[in-house]
Design a protein around this motif. Structure first.
Motif, PDB file in Angstrom:
ATOM      1  N   ALA A  85       0.841  -1.210   0.000  1.00 48.99           N
ATOM      2  CA  ALA A  85       0.000   0.000   0.000  1.00 48.99           C
ATOM      3  C   ALA A  85       0.868   1.249   0.000  1.00 48.99           C
ATOM      4  O   ALA A  85       0.577   2.223  -0.716  1.00 48.99           O
ATOM      5  N   ARG A  86       1.932   1.236   0.766  1.00 42.98           N
ATOM      6  CA  ARG A  86       2.850   2.390   0.814  1.00 42.98           C
ATOM      7  C   ARG A  86       3.531   2.581  -0.532  1.00 42.98           C
ATOM      8  O   ARG A  86       3.685   3.724  -1.006  1.00 42.98           O
ATOM      9  N   ILE A  87       3.925   1.469  -1.186  1.00 39.76           N
ATOM     10  CA  ILE A  87       4.559   1.556  -2.504  1.00 39.76           C
ATOM     11  C   ILE A  87       3.580   2.144  -3.522  1.00 39.76           C
ATOM     12  O   ILE A  87       3.943   3.009  -4.345  1.00 39.76           O
ATOM     13  N   ASP A  88       2.321   1.688  -3.480  1.00 37.42           N
ATOM     14  CA  ASP A  88       1.303   2.225  -4.394  1.00 37.42           C
ATOM     15  C   ASP A  88       1.105   3.726  -4.169  1.00 37.42           C
ATOM     16  O   ASP A  88       1.002   4.507  -5.136  1.00 37.42           O
ATOM     17  N   ASP A  89       1.042   4.145  -2.902  1.00 35.53           N
ATOM     18  CA  ASP A  89       0.897   5.575  -2.596  1.00 35.53           C
ATOM     19  C   ASP A  89       2.067   6.384  -3.136  1.00 35.53           C
ATOM     20  O   ASP A  89       1.882   7.465  -3.724  1.00 35.53           O
ATOM     21  N   LEU A  90       3.286   5.853  -2.954  1.00 34.29           N
ATOM     22  CA  LEU A  90       4.465   6.567  -3.442  1.00 34.29           C
ATOM     23  C   LEU A  90       4.495   6.621  -4.961  1.00 34.29           C
ATOM     24  O   LEU A  90       4.898   7.635  -5.551  1.00 34.29           O
ATOM     25  N   GLN A  91       4.070   5.548  -5.622  1.00 35.79           N
ATOM     26  CA  GLN A  91       4.050   5.544  -7.090  1.00 35.79           C
ATOM     27  C   GLN A  91       3.027   6.545  -7.626  1.00 35.79           C
ATOM     28  O   GLN A  91       3.299   7.239  -8.613  1.00 35.79           O
ATOM     29  N   THR A  92       1.871   6.623  -6.982  1.00 36.52           N
ATOM     30  CA  THR A  92       0.882   7.626  -7.438  1.00 36.52           C
ATOM     31  C   THR A  92       1.397   9.039  -7.197  1.00 36.52           C
ATOM     32  O   THR A  92       1.179   9.931  -8.029  1.00 36.52           O
ATOM     33  N   GLU A  93       2.089   9.259  -6.096  1.00 37.25           N
ATOM     34  CA  GLU A  93       2.653  10.590  -5.835  1.00 37.25           C
ATOM     35  C   GLU A  93       3.736  10.930  -6.848  1.00 37.25           C
ATOM     36  O   GLU A  93       3.805  12.068  -7.344  1.00 37.25           O
ATOM     37  N   ILE A  94       4.577   9.949  -7.193  1.00 36.57           N
ATOM     38  CA  ILE A  94       5.616  10.174  -8.209  1.00 36.57           C
ATOM     39  C   ILE A  94       4.964  10.496  -9.551  1.00 36.57           C
ATOM     40  O   ILE A  94       5.390  11.412 -10.277  1.00 36.57           O
TER      41      ILE A  94
END
Length: 103
Positions: A85-94
């Motif tokens: 979930a944290r990786i998905d959040d970071l990818q959307t922010e990127i």
């Protein structure tokens, strides 16, 4: 009659004989002591309670290890889901920041 060495003068014969029978070096055999027979009441206690206690101990150890394995699997699944979930959040922010810089 055995000859008592000079340094044993004044010592009783039983002490000299006992000392000569004791072990003084590792290469000499150990003097065997008579084995004591276990008391009948001790044997009865082990016969009566030994198997149930061993059974309870083994089942409790098995239960503990099973619960520990289940808990470990659930914990690592939870950590994996949180990490994903944290990786998905970071990818959307990127992606959002990358889209801003291109505009």
């Amino acid at each position: 009659m055995s000859v008592i060495p000079r340094f044993y003068r004044g010592v009783t014969r039983s002490l000299v004989q006992r000392r000569s029978q004791t072990r003084s070096f590792a290469s000499q055999p150990i003097r065997e002591t008579p084995h004591q027979q276990p008391r009948l009441e001790d044997i009865g206690i082990f016969r009566a309670y030994g198997k149930p206690v061993a059974t309870i101990f083994l089942w409790s150890a098995l239960t503990y290890m099973s619960l520990q394995a289940i808990w470990s699997k659930l914990y690592f699944d939870e950590v994996r889901l949180e990490t994903e979930a944290r990786i998905d959040d970071l990818q959307t922010e990127i992606g959002r920041l990358d889209h801003r810089t291109k505009s």
